[in-house]
Scaffold this active site. Structure first.
Site, short mmCIF file in Angstrom:
data_model
loop_
_atom_site.label_atom_id
_atom_site.label_comp_id
_atom_site.label_asym_id
_atom_site.label_seq_id
_atom_site.Cartn_x
_atom_site.Cartn_y
_atom_site.Cartn_z
N TYR A 25 14.50 -17.89 23.90
CA TYR A 25 13.38 -17.11 24.42
C TYR A 25 12.37 -18.09 24.99
O TYR A 25 12.37 -19.28 24.62
CB TYR A 25 12.77 -16.16 23.40
CG TYR A 25 12.17 -16.76 22.14
CD1 TYR A 25 11.30 -17.84 22.16
CD2 TYR A 25 12.42 -16.17 20.90
CE1 TYR A 25 10.73 -18.34 21.00
CE2 TYR A 25 11.86 -16.67 19.74
CZ TYR A 25 11.02 -17.76 19.81
OH TYR A 25 10.46 -18.25 18.67
N THR A 26 11.51 -17.58 25.90
CA THR A 26 10.61 -18.49 26.62
C THR A 26 9.43 -18.94 25.78
O THR A 26 8.86 -20.00 26.04
CB THR A 26 10.07 -17.80 27.89
OG1 THR A 26 9.44 -16.57 27.49
CG2 THR A 26 11.18 -17.53 28.88
N GLU A 89 17.23 -18.46 29.44
CA GLU A 89 15.94 -18.13 28.81
C GLU A 89 15.67 -16.63 28.95
O GLU A 89 15.83 -16.07 30.04
CB GLU A 89 14.79 -18.89 29.50
CG GLU A 89 14.77 -20.38 29.26
CD GLU A 89 14.07 -20.75 27.94
OE1 GLU A 89 13.57 -19.85 27.23
OE2 GLU A 89 14.05 -21.96 27.64
N HIS A 132 19.63 -21.06 20.49
CA HIS A 132 19.03 -22.39 20.39
C HIS A 132 18.84 -22.78 18.92
O HIS A 132 19.04 -23.92 18.54
CB HIS A 132 17.69 -22.38 21.13
CG HIS A 132 17.19 -23.75 21.49
ND1 HIS A 132 15.94 -23.97 22.01
CD2 HIS A 132 17.77 -24.98 21.38
CE1 HIS A 132 15.78 -25.27 22.22
NE2 HIS A 132 16.88 -25.91 21.85
N ASP A 142 14.48 -19.72 18.28
CA ASP A 142 14.88 -18.79 19.35
C ASP A 142 16.40 -18.65 19.46
O ASP A 142 17.13 -19.58 19.13
CB ASP A 142 14.26 -19.21 20.70
CG ASP A 142 14.65 -20.62 21.16
OD1 ASP A 142 14.79 -21.51 20.31
OD2 ASP A 142 14.80 -20.82 22.38
#
Ligand SMILES: [Zn+2]
Length: 263
Positions: A25-26, A89, A132, A142
């Protein structure tokens, strides 16, 4: 599938075909702010793709280059995974200040479409479609516990253990009856307090985590590396046990996942 090009200068050459997909995720409030960051030469970070909350797919780095998304990382015996992976992402504010949000349907659909498309060009193994946090458990959370890995697996993307058989449910029912009778006799803390932290149990968990792909040493001790790997495993495979240590739910799921991830 519509792709919007938004080239980032942050990448390195790579010498081999990618065989992994790593999902992120960003950790930023909006897709635009994340795109700016991932395209800024000063940050040096990037990903191959970014998918907005509304499902738009942006391409930042070509697949034949190594985007800078995984950092110090390990999975199934390999380090520095930027070389082997494609990084995606997902626009989401992330864990900071408790803002982690569910991933909207339209974003999940775009993600699955993109992974299927990537698979037409590269041989991506199901055991290599991961988060990740799986490859950097000590640093990353994330895509987080709200990411629905089961939904991907139902569409043949990634791995998920099959639901328990009737025999397994039968075992659970029997266990339930035993537990109630033990609880009655006041032995509850023994079952839940000590049994699951025996060195033998820790060693078994480390073996299973290692077999799945996590970086742990077989020490038989609940060291920091093992604790972080268990958290990452729980975020991915058994969120109901998240933060509860090596509880019986985690032990059970470790066995099932390791079986599914057998090389
Ligand atoms: Zn990440």
């Amino acid at each position: 599938m519509k792709i919007i090009d938004r080239p980032s200068p942050n990448f390195s050459p790579r010498s081999q075909d990618p065989d992994m997909v790593i999902i992120h995720y960003t950790d930023m409030p909006t897709a635009e702010s994340a795109l700016k960051r991932l395209c800024d030469p000063k940050t040096k970070v990037s990903a191959h793709y970014l998918i907005s909350k509304t499902g738009e797919i942006y391409r930042l780095v070509p697949e034949d280059k190594a985007a800078h998304h995984a950092g110090v990382s390990h999975w199934r015996g390999r380090d520095s995974l930027n070389q082997y992976s494609i990084g995606i992402e997902l626009d989401n504010p992330g864990h900071a200040a408790g803002k982690l949000k569910p991933f909207p349907d339209v974003q999940m659909e775009s993600l699955m479409e993109l992974i299927r498309d990537i698979r037409t060009r590269h041989k991506i193994h199901d055991w290599n479609i991961i988060g990740h946090s799986d490859v950097a458990p000590d640093r990353k959370k994330d895509p987080g516990e709200l990411f629905d890995w089961q939904r991907l697996a139902r569409r043949d993307i990634g791995l998920w253990p099959e639901t328990g058989s009737i025999w397994e449910w039968g075992q659970w029912a029997l266990l339930g009856v035993c537990m109630i009778s033990i609880w009655d006799r006041g032995h509850y803390p023994y079952i839940f307090g000590k049994r699951v932290r025996r060195p033998k149990d820790v060693m078994e968990a480390q073996k299973l985590l290692h077999a799945i792909g996590y970086k742990v040493l077989l020490t038989g001790e609940m060291d920091k590396e093992t604790e972080f790997a268990i958290l990452a495993f729980q975020r991915h495979f058994c969120t109901e046990s998240l933060g509860k240590g090596l509880d019986s739910g985690t032990q059970k799921m470790l066995t099932r996942v390791a079986k599914t991830f057998q090389r």
